[in-house]
Scaffold this active site. Structure first.
Site, PDB file in Angstrom:
ATOM      1  N   THR A  33      45.955  51.350 -12.911  1.00 37.05           N
ATOM      2  CA  THR A  33      46.334  50.221 -12.059  1.00 37.05           C
ATOM      3  C   THR A  33      47.315  49.359 -12.842  1.00 37.05           C
ATOM      4  O   THR A  33      47.310  49.405 -14.071  1.00 37.05           O
ATOM      5  CB  THR A  33      45.099  49.372 -11.727  1.00 37.05           C
ATOM      6  N   LYS A  81      53.329  54.980 -14.130  1.00 35.24           N
ATOM      7  CA  LYS A  81      52.679  55.150 -12.834  1.00 35.24           C
ATOM      8  C   LYS A  81      53.678  55.146 -11.684  1.00 35.24           C
ATOM      9  O   LYS A  81      53.298  55.096 -10.522  1.00 35.24           O
ATOM     10  CB  LYS A  81      51.648  54.041 -12.632  1.00 35.24           C
ATOM     11  N   GLY A  98      54.656  55.007  -6.438  1.00 39.05           N
ATOM     12  CA  GLY A  98      53.715  54.584  -7.466  1.00 39.05           C
ATOM     13  C   GLY A  98      52.300  54.883  -7.036  1.00 39.05           C
ATOM     14  O   GLY A  98      52.015  54.998  -5.838  1.00 39.05           O
ATOM     15  N   SER A 131      43.465  47.815  -8.886  1.00 41.53           N
ATOM     16  CA  SER A 131      42.446  46.782  -9.080  1.00 41.53           C
ATOM     17  C   SER A 131      43.045  45.398  -9.252  1.00 41.53           C
ATOM     18  O   SER A 131      42.427  44.396  -8.915  1.00 41.53           O
ATOM     19  CB  SER A 131      41.581  47.128 -10.292  1.00 41.53           C
ATOM     20  N   CYS A 174      43.143  40.530 -14.387  1.00 44.96           N
ATOM     21  CA  CYS A 174      42.458  41.804 -14.183  1.00 44.96           C
ATOM     22  C   CYS A 174      42.283  42.559 -15.495  1.00 44.96           C
ATOM     23  O   CYS A 174      43.261  42.783 -16.223  1.00 44.96           O
ATOM     24  CB  CYS A 174      43.251  42.661 -13.191  1.00 44.96           C
ATOM     25  N   THR A 230      44.379  45.869 -16.072  1.00 34.54           N
ATOM     26  CA  THR A 230      45.840  45.730 -16.025  1.00 34.54           C
ATOM     27  C   THR A 230      46.335  45.120 -17.323  1.00 34.54           C
ATOM     28  O   THR A 230      45.761  44.146 -17.807  1.00 34.54           O
ATOM     29  CB  THR A 230      46.255  44.827 -14.837  1.00 34.54           C
TER      30      THR A 230
END
Length: 223
Positions: free
Chosen positions: A51, A83, A95, A174, A209, A212
């Site tokens: 993510t 990604k 992505g 996320s 997050c 991340t």
């Protein structure tokens, strides 16, 4: 008065066998439940998470940005994963968020759809979603895709959803909700270009997050 069980020894034998069978069945069910529970725990606890991905459209530019963190269970195993990919002669950005292996399988399928429909993004997205929902193998893939060209942006999910966001901003993963909120605020309250909005929004998401990080990859299309 005589004990009925003494009168009928076979009744005592049947009672013992019935009790023994119940104990065995209960133990087997308990063991099976523990085994399934442990398997589910291992599966959920060791899942690879990739993510967050954000796509921002402004003026004649489309920018897709993603962080580089890959998490396995409770451990970070990579900080600089890519990604985002360019597809179909570098005209389309794609992505993913979710299982890495599943995402690469979907990329391959989507690229084949783009070739089949001559780069028509909308048609290719719909056909991929159809296959993803109905194919027995694809149905188990755990990922989300965001794809974009100079005209359109789509979110694609395994439940058959193909969603085109109204505001030209899309995010998955996320940390996607944090990045999306930041990007909307920057679009409405600043004159920043799409690239700067995407980068700043992802850095904000990385501060919130835990899945991340701030090692950001950016790809851009110009009209």
């Amino acid at each position: 008065m005589l004990d009925p069980i003494r009168q009928h020894p076979s009744a005592l034998y049947s009672l013992k066998m019935s009790t023994r069978a119940s104990v065995v069945q209960g133990a087997t069910a308990s063991a099976g439940s523990r085994s399934a529970s442990n398997a589910n725990s291992r599966s959920s606890g060791r899942r690879i998470r990739s993510t967050t991905v954000l796509c921002v459209r402004r003026d004649a530019s489309v920018v897709m940005a993603a962080d580089g963190q890959v998490t396995l269970g409770e451990s970070v195993i990579k900080h600089s994963a890519r990604k985002i990919r360019r597809l179909y002669q570098d005209k389309i950005l794609a992505g993913f968020a979710g299982s890495t292996a599943d995402a690469f399988s979907l990329f391959s399928r989507f690229e084949a759809k783009l070739e089949q429909y001559a780069g028509n993004l909308g048609r290719s997205a719909v056909e991929l979603a159809k296959d993803w929902r109905t194919d027995k193998m694809l149905r188990n893939l755990e990922a989300l895709l965001v794809v974009a060209d100079l005209k359109q942006t789509f979110l694609i999910s395994g439940s058959g959803d193909v969603i085109e966001p109204d505001e030209g901003i899309a995010a998955i993963g996320s940390g996607g909700s944090f990045a999306l909120a930041a990007a909307r605020a920057l679009v409405e309250n600043s004159d920043l270009p799409a690239r700067a909005i995407a980068e700043k929004s992802l850095r904000i998401a990385a501060q919130i997050c835990i899945y991340t990080n701030d090692q950001i990859t950016i790809e851009e299309l110009h009209g």
